[in-house]
Motif scaffolding. Structure first.
Motif, PDB file in Angstrom:
ATOM      1  N   ALA A  29      14.552  13.887  -1.198  1.00 49.64           N
ATOM      2  CA  ALA A  29      14.100  12.638  -2.091  1.00 49.64           C
ATOM      3  C   ALA A  29      12.872  12.126  -0.976  1.00 49.64           C
ATOM      4  N   LEU A  30      12.862  12.153   0.094  1.00 49.12           N
ATOM      5  CA  LEU A  30      11.866  11.400   1.030  1.00 49.12           C
ATOM      6  C   LEU A  30      10.637  12.195   0.707  1.00 49.12           C
ATOM      7  N   LEU A  31      10.555  13.743   0.835  1.00 50.58           N
ATOM      8  CA  LEU A  31       9.536  14.248   0.631  1.00 50.58           C
ATOM      9  C   LEU A  31       8.841  14.602  -0.637  1.00 50.58           C
ATOM     10  N   SER A  32       9.818  14.077  -1.762  1.00 48.97           N
ATOM     11  CA  SER A  32       9.296  14.095  -3.074  1.00 48.97           C
ATOM     12  C   SER A  32       8.522  12.646  -3.275  1.00 48.97           C
ATOM     13  N   ARG A  33       9.077  11.662  -2.638  1.00 48.13           N
ATOM     14  CA  ARG A  33       8.497  10.283  -2.546  1.00 48.13           C
ATOM     15  C   ARG A  33       7.199  10.606  -1.998  1.00 48.13           C
ATOM     16  N   HIS A  35       5.261  13.203  -1.440  1.00 48.47           N
ATOM     17  CA  HIS A  35       4.149  14.014  -2.435  1.00 48.47           C
ATOM     18  C   HIS A  35       3.708  12.836  -3.511  1.00 48.47           C
ATOM     19  N   GLY A  36       4.529  12.144  -3.984  1.00 49.95           N
ATOM     20  CA  GLY A  36       4.062  11.216  -5.192  1.00 49.95           C
ATOM     21  C   GLY A  36       3.118  10.191  -4.578  1.00 49.95           C
ATOM     22  N   MET A  37       3.353   9.432  -3.173  1.00 51.22           N
ATOM     23  CA  MET A  37       2.647   8.585  -2.520  1.00 51.22           C
ATOM     24  C   MET A  37       1.394   9.414  -2.087  1.00 51.22           C
ATOM     25  N   LEU A  38       1.179  10.615  -1.804  1.00 50.29           N
ATOM     26  CA  LEU A  38      -0.128  11.307  -1.699  1.00 50.29           C
ATOM     27  C   LEU A  38      -0.766  11.433  -2.894  1.00 50.29           C
ATOM     28  N   VAL A  57       0.369   3.579   0.541  1.00 46.46           N
ATOM     29  CA  VAL A  57       0.824   3.881   1.891  1.00 46.46           C
ATOM     30  C   VAL A  57       2.058   2.673   2.411  1.00 46.46           C
ATOM     31  N   ARG A  58       1.545   1.713   1.991  1.00 44.74           N
ATOM     32  CA  ARG A  58       2.500   0.301   2.448  1.00 44.74           C
ATOM     33  C   ARG A  58       3.717   0.595   1.729  1.00 44.74           C
ATOM     34  N   ASP A  59       3.813   0.803   0.617  1.00 48.10           N
ATOM     35  CA  ASP A  59       5.078   0.887  -0.342  1.00 48.10           C
ATOM     36  C   ASP A  59       5.889   1.928   0.252  1.00 48.10           C
TER      37      ASP A  59
END
Length: 86
Positions: A29-33, A35-38, A57-59
């Motif tokens: 889940a963290l890796l998915s988030r 990826h979305g942030m990037l 990045v902050r969020d």
């Protein structure tokens, strides 16, 4: 090492190199988030929307990494009393 010295194909860990069998549902889940942030970050930087890039990045760091992932890790490591241990 200075960022300008990084070689994109050799000096960074690639997600594809991670053994997915070792990842928990929380890791995925963290890796998915991430990826979305990037994606948001790169889209914003490409159009010079620096505030949106910084906000993404902050969020991610504040909400996803600190508020969620680290708290889950503390529970996994210390049990229910993990949040109160110092």
């Amino acid at each position: 090492m200075h960022a300008a010295q990084l070689r994109p194909d050799t000096d960074r860990m690639r997600i594809a190199d991670v053994d997915r069998r070792l990842l928990t549902v929380f890791d995925r889940a963290l890796l998915s988030r991430l990826h979305g942030m990037l994606e948001t970050y790169h889209r914003a930087m490409a159009t010079y929307r620096l505030a949106i890039a910084a906000e993404a990045v902050r969020d991610f760091v504040q909400r996803d990494l600190c508020d969620r992932y680290i708290e889950v890790c503390k529970l996994a490591l210390f049990g229910n009393g993990g949040a109160t241990r110092q």
